[in-house]
Write an enzyme that holds these catalytic residues in place. Structure first.
Site, mmCIF file in Angstrom:
data_model
loop_
_atom_site.group_PDB
_atom_site.id
_atom_site.type_symbol
_atom_site.label_atom_id
_atom_site.label_comp_id
_atom_site.label_asym_id
_atom_site.label_seq_id
_atom_site.Cartn_x
_atom_site.Cartn_y
_atom_site.Cartn_z
ATOM 1 N N HIS A 104 5.209 -3.094 1.429
ATOM 2 C CA HIS A 104 3.775 -2.852 1.269
ATOM 3 C C HIS A 104 2.957 -3.546 2.363
ATOM 4 O O HIS A 104 1.788 -3.202 2.571
ATOM 5 C CB HIS A 104 3.316 -3.295 -0.121
ATOM 6 C CG HIS A 104 3.739 -2.348 -1.204
ATOM 7 N ND1 HIS A 104 3.038 -1.193 -1.489
ATOM 8 C CD2 HIS A 104 4.788 -2.373 -2.056
ATOM 9 C CE1 HIS A 104 3.643 -0.548 -2.471
ATOM 10 N NE2 HIS A 104 4.707 -1.236 -2.840
ATOM 11 N N GLU A 139 0.020 6.754 -5.489
ATOM 12 C CA GLU A 139 0.033 5.291 -5.337
ATOM 13 C C GLU A 139 -1.218 4.617 -5.903
ATOM 14 O O GLU A 139 -1.038 3.673 -6.691
ATOM 15 C CB GLU A 139 0.263 4.911 -3.875
ATOM 16 C CG GLU A 139 0.400 3.409 -3.739
ATOM 17 C CD GLU A 139 0.721 2.970 -2.317
ATOM 18 O OE1 GLU A 139 1.022 1.787 -2.163
ATOM 19 O OE2 GLU A 139 0.655 3.764 -1.380
#
Length: 686
Positions: free
Chosen positions: A212, A349
């Protein structure tokens, strides 16, 4: 000292003031007086006198106009920072942009030095690391592991007093290693504890954080809008769930149940036993059979209901079934065969690339929030979020896998709308895999038998012990490991000309936790990618040999855990080393197996390179290219035109009842049965 390496002084001991000596007292950052915080400005002269004498290197910081940090100071310095909270994510995106737009390394050093002591340390470290990785003048800098900066996010807090005592009392040469016990979060009376070695593995959680970091959800378009970002979000997490389920079978546990009903009690509890050094507050626990509730966390700007999530999930499902998503204004964006999974991943997401965040909402992100705040949904008791609320801790909780199994099912819903791959897509005329096998890298090892065991390794936690001892302080931890092995393939090229191809290797269990044979459709969803590499085939027989440590999925132990200090930057092996630690930890490449030897299918295929290529060459042996299956390539296209997970990402015709049926018509495929034996013994890393 190279010009940009001075930035690494800002990426050490994050809670200590910037003027405090770094790198074991060898490096000092000289701040302008007005850069000191209000607490230290009145005594700035005495601080300078006190800390300047022993430093070998001094880094002068230019006094430039100070940046306006009011937007970032909204986040408490000693509070939590969660990229699942939209407000926090927006602040992080704006701070990344501030760092990216500094005109030079000197200006970035000045802005960073001013911001570091005023902002939340985790926010600062995240934004600075993202900026360093994406600036042209800093992107080759070795970024420290998050474990180095915040070891309290990864290990049992009971070891920190021992480490501080050892460092304060004992000379460097006489210090002993402090052991981190396995299974400290629950007893064996809790079934889910059988998976603690996976969920609480340091490398697994570092991988999730670093992925991430490479693929942030907010920030400038140049940082967020990477090639096939949404699809990679799908595939990396799909593989996480596949690996987790395979290891559950190894431990006689059923597949994780998707979180389809947010209104029924969650039987899985979790007591993380992690204490934050920033504020000495523990991550809250979640008892068994906990009921999720609407959130009204006004201070965190997290106000949502279970109905919101249900509505967003329904809209996404309806769009999948309809074959298009709705953009603002009502325009239809097709979920086509080529780009549909990418569009869906960015919605799910969600990232800043979502085509309609107002309509489709924040399905995945707010599911994290719903679970992580479930113990105190109204902030009545001033409790922060649970471990599911942060990337670096989320995978510790069994609820993470239930959440992502549900997200995974949504992606599979889309994949089922696509036609199965046809013979032309699957085949490669003139290429025949005549034999496939694996063997341990030792004399007289039996064919097609892999071994796993426990390994005890050491990690230096000194750089994360703020205001703690100087020098190294080591902790040992125990993790799963496999014996090194080699793939061997014999490939016959009957075309009469040189051919190029991509070799794809997967492994999947043959049976579930009850020893019941898996159907082909069940097995394909449990296919775990082990490797993917390019091959050049000369006419006739070709013997291909590939070592397990060359995997395109993993990074080696040294890249996951190696520390990077300012004082050794000029050592040749450090200069050649690039700290690109995005990648699955290599010690978990192979499923655990069982003491009796668990049976798996090993599958290999060689696909036609003409259908794989994106017309760019890369060397997997240099820089950060070795874990491209999960992390892509830096500043380049994803190096495979096929859909991620090919050839198992789509449904298979019902007439194909087994893996043998799947491979039989395609000479470029081969499957062989292998056995994974687990030995319940601990071997120290040499």
């Amino acid at each position: 000292m190279a010009d940009n390496t001075k930035l690494l002084a800002l990426l050490q001991r994050p809670a200590e003031p910037t003027f405090f000596p770094k790198d074991g007292g060898k490096t000092l950052v000289d701040l302008p007086d007005n850069y000191l915080t209000e607490r230290y400005r009145p005594i700035g002269q005495s601080l300078t006198t006190r800390f300047t004498s022993e430093a070998d290197k001094r880094i002068p910081v230019r006094a430039l106009p100070t940046p306006d940090l009011a937007f970032a100071e909204e986040l408490p310095r000693r509070g939590g920072f969660s990229l699942f909270i939209p407000k926090h994510r927006q602040i992080a995106g704006d701070l990344i942009n501030l760092f990216l737009t500094q005109p030079s390394v000197d200006a970035l050093m000045s802005a960073g030095s001013y911001a570091r002591d005023r902002l939340n340390p985790i926010l600062f470290q995240y934004a600075m690391a993202v900026a360093i990785q994406h600036r042209e003048d800093t992107k080759n800098l070795n970024i420290p592991s998050f474990l180095e900066l915040f070891p309290d996010s990864f290990v049992d807090p009971s070891i920190f007093p021992k480490l501080r005592e050892e460092g304060a009392v004992v000379e460097q040469r006489d210090r002993i290693t402090v052991d981190i016990q396995m299974n400290y979060t629950a007893s064996d009376r809790e079934e889910e504890q059988r998976m603690a070695y996976f969920r609480e593995d340091i490398g697994v959680n570092l991988h999730h954080w670093h992925w991430h970091l490479v693929y942030p959800g907010e920030g400038p378009d140049s940082v967020v809008n990477k090639d096939r970002r949404g699809e990679l979000f799908y595939y990396m997490h799909q593989q996480l769930i596949a690996r987790y389920n395979v290891d559950r079978f190894c431990n006689r546990l059923a597949r994780v149940r998707p979180l389809t009903n947010l209104r029924e009690p969650m039987p899985e509890g979790y007591f993380p036993k992690i204490v934050r050094s920033l504020n000495n507050r523990a991550f809250p626990a979640r008892p068994q059979n906990h009921i999720l509730r609407d959130l009204n966390r006004i201070e965190d700007d997290v106000v949502l209901s279970i109905s919101d999530l249900e509505r967003w999930g329904s809209r996404i499902a309806e769009s999948i079934d309809g074959g298009y998503v709705v953009a603002p204004g009502g325009n239809r964006v097709p979920l086509d065969e080529q780009t549909g999974i990418d569009v869906l991943g960015n919605i799910m997401e969600p990232s800043a690339l979502s085509v309609n965040s107002q309509f489709y909402g924040n399905y995945h992100g707010h599911m994290h929030n719903l679970i992580s705040f479930s113990h105190d949904p109204e902030n009545r008791f001033l409790e922060g979020y649970g471990v599911v609320g942060e990337f670096q801790t989320a995978m510790r909780d069994p609820a993470f896998y239930r959440l992502h199994a549900q997200v995974d099912n949504m992606f599979h819903r889309y994949k089922r709308t696509l036609q199965p791959y046809n013979a032309n897509q699957l085949g490669y005329n003139g290429v025949e895999i005549q034999s496939l096998g694996v063997q341990l890298n030792r004399a007289n090892a039996p064919a097609n038998v892999l071994l796993t065991y426990w390994q005890r390794s050491q990690v230096d936690l000194s750089t994360g012990l703020d205001f703690g001892p100087q020098g190294n302080v080591f902790a040992s931890f125990t993790h799963l490991q496999h014996a090194p092995f080699t793939y061997r393939l014999t490939v016959n090229n009957t075309s009469g000309a040189a051919r190029r191809g991509t070799c794809r290797i997967f492994i999947a269990p043959k049976v579930d936790e009850r020893n019941t044979a898996l159907t082909m459709d069940e097995q394909r969803l449990l296919m775990v990618e082990l490797d993917k590499f390019r091959v050049n085939l000369t006419p006739g027989a070709n013997n291909l040999v590939r070592r397990s440590e060359q995997s395109s999925v993993t990074i080696p132990y040294e890249r996951t855990f190696r520390s990077v200090a300012l004082s050794n930057l000029n050592i040749p092996e450090t200069e050649a080393f690039r700290f690109c630690n995005c990648g699955w930890p290599h010690h978990l490449l192979v499923p655990k197996g069982s003491a009796d030897g668990m049976q798996f299918d090993l599958f290999a295929m060689i696909s036609n390179y003409a259908d794989d290529t994106v017309n760019q060459e890369f060397d997997e042996n240099i820089n950060c290219n070795d874990s491209h299956s999960f992390c892509g390539l830096r500043d380049q296209l994803y190096p495979d035109r096929r859909h991620m997970g090919f050839p198992f990402d789509r449904r298979i015709p019902t007439a194909v009842r087994s893996l043998a049926d799947f491979t039989r018509p395609n000479s470029n495929m081969r499957a062989v049965q292998v056995q994974v034996r687990f030995t319940n013994t601990v071997i120290a890393r040499t």
